[in-house]
Design an enzyme around this catalytic site. Sequence first.
Site, PDB file in Angstrom:
ATOM      1  CD1 TRP A   1      27.308 -38.117  37.369  1.00 23.66           C
ATOM      2  CD2 TRP A   1      27.069 -37.768  39.558  1.00 23.66           C
ATOM      3  NE1 TRP A   1      25.973 -38.074  37.635  1.00 23.66           N
ATOM      4  CE2 TRP A   1      25.800 -37.851  38.976  1.00 23.66           C
ATOM      5  CE3 TRP A   1      27.175 -37.554  40.936  1.00 23.66           C
ATOM      6  CZ2 TRP A   1      24.628 -37.740  39.715  1.00 23.66           C
ATOM      7  CZ3 TRP A   1      26.013 -37.442  41.679  1.00 23.66           C
ATOM      8  CH2 TRP A   1      24.750 -37.531  41.071  1.00 23.66           C
TER       9      TRP A   1
ATOM     10  CG  ASP B   1      29.154 -41.287  44.525  1.00 23.27           C
ATOM     11  OD1 ASP B   1      28.245 -42.085  44.840  1.00 23.27           O
ATOM     12  OD2 ASP B   1      29.013 -40.402  43.659  1.00 23.27           O
TER      13      ASP B   1
ATOM     14  CE  LYS C   1      22.703 -45.010  37.502  1.00 20.40           C
ATOM     15  NZ  LYS C   1      22.952 -44.032  38.483  1.00 20.40           N
TER      16      LYS C   1
ATOM     17  CB  ALA D   1      26.507 -44.458  42.261  1.00 19.64           C
TER      18      ALA D   1
HETATM   19  C1  LIG Z   1      28.694 -41.287  40.422  1.00 17.24           C
HETATM   20  C2  LIG Z   1      27.269 -41.154  40.854  1.00 17.24           C
HETATM   21  N1  LIG Z   1      27.020 -40.843  42.120  1.00 17.24           N
HETATM   22  C3  LIG Z   1      25.764 -40.711  42.572  1.00 17.24           C
HETATM   23  C4  LIG Z   1      24.683 -40.857  41.728  1.00 17.24           C
HETATM   24  C5  LIG Z   1      23.329 -40.611  42.326  1.00 17.24           C
HETATM   25  O1  LIG Z   1      22.404 -41.568  42.167  1.00 17.24           O
HETATM   26  P1  LIG Z   1      20.929 -41.476  42.728  1.00 17.24           P
HETATM   27  O2  LIG Z   1      20.039 -41.556  41.535  1.00 17.24           O
HETATM   28  O3  LIG Z   1      20.799 -42.641  43.631  1.00 17.24           O
HETATM   29  O4  LIG Z   1      20.745 -40.179  43.475  1.00 17.24           O
HETATM   30  C6  LIG Z   1      24.896 -41.177  40.394  1.00 17.24           C
HETATM   31  C7  LIG Z   1      23.773 -41.327  39.467  1.00 17.24           C
HETATM   32  O5  LIG Z   1      23.871 -41.290  38.288  1.00 17.24           O
HETATM   33  C8  LIG Z   1      26.226 -41.318  39.945  1.00 17.24           C
HETATM   34  O6  LIG Z   1      26.515 -41.623  38.685  1.00 17.24           O
END
Ligand SMILES: Cc1ncc(COP(=O)(O)O)c(C=O)c1O
Length: 397
Positions: free
Chosen positions: A130, A211, A246, A213
């Site tokens: 990401w 991570d 999400k 998410a």
């Molecule tokens: C891999 C990954 N980590 C973390 C996040 C962070 O999400 P948040 O909106 O809760 O900060 C995202 C959001 O798109 C993501 O895709």
Amino acid sequence: MFETLQPQAPEGLMATMAAFAADRDPSKLDLGVGVYRDESGTTPVMAAVRAAEAAMLARQTTKAYVGFGGNRPFAAFIEELVLGAGHPARAAGRVVTLQTPGGCGALRLAADLIVLAGRGARVVVSDPTWPNHVPLIGGAGLNVDTYPYYDAPRGTVAFEATLAALERLAAGSVVVLHGSCHNPTGADLTREQWLALAELLARRGLLPLVDLAYQGLGDGLDADAGPVRLLAERLPEVLIAASCSKNFGLYRERTGAVIAVTAGAREAAIAMGHLQLLARRIWSFPPDHGAAIVATIAADPALKAQWAAELERMRARVAAQRLKLAAALRAEFGAPRFDFIAGQRGMFSLLGLDARAVGQLASEHHVYIAGDSRINIAGLPEPQIGRLARTLRSVAG
Ligand SMILES: Cc1ncc(COP(=O)(O)O)c(C=O)c1O
């Protein structure tokens, strides 16, 4: 002062979003931005969230600050959701959880804690990952490098190369892992691979920063948490960044948590003290609205069951879209080139297109995908699957 700053071009996905907004064609299709969409193309407020929000607002008597650790019932619920009710690390008092503004806040606080505890620690992220991982973690002052991860021709994890690279890291290095639904590739490790990875991390003294998410959007809530539970059973220390963006659809409410699994109860208390001080320096107190909604759902068995059922429908929809898109592409191309989409997990896959083809998709066909050719499968309305397959054939055939 500000005249010394250089103008900044919008970051990759921001540029895609701006181009999409400027496109006047009624048939334009946004497969760039990473939010879940339902059959009608909207990102819904989940019904359980709406009900919990109404109940929470009716009950709320104050908007005074929450404590430094955030909403404690929320933190306890997220810890249970991620690690499971009976996890031995929790039973041993080795786990602390602090509410953060989204998964981003959790990642940043984890990075700050790593800076404090292991000055100079090297951090590695998967190649690709990401895109925000690097500035988020690097912004805390850490050196961020990559390890090989994706076998693009097969659409799977290049696991031997991953292991070989991690084997060469110095003890104390930090390995950022996607708990499930790898973003952007959709390629996850198998359980056997997670076990082998855990063995390597333990043997080499490496710290995983997981991570998480997309818990619930791959194979299910418990299945998606399996890898992180496994790591927390086998390793003395694990850092976890959990997001409710999400799986509760709470994107704009900025709801998440950082979880520290430590070697013992004493270390856990110390980690919590530092996490609270670190948070104090950045946002002081986290926003409560989203966390209070989640805590309300957690406290009400009927709402909790409703939320889990809604999430399961979302998960099943994404999984079904994967199969349909892979079948449509196989028919259109007359070849298995995109079959890997069917075997991957979560909202994203990489199509493996070059920049020219990505640009052509937008300029000639009004189809917007991320610059690295990541598509958001959840953003694809079913009636558009055929159009996407034909369009891809014309730019990448
Ligand atoms: C891999 C990954 N980590 C973390 C996040 C962070 O999400 P948040 O909106 O809760 O900060 C995202 C959001 O798109 C993501 O895709």
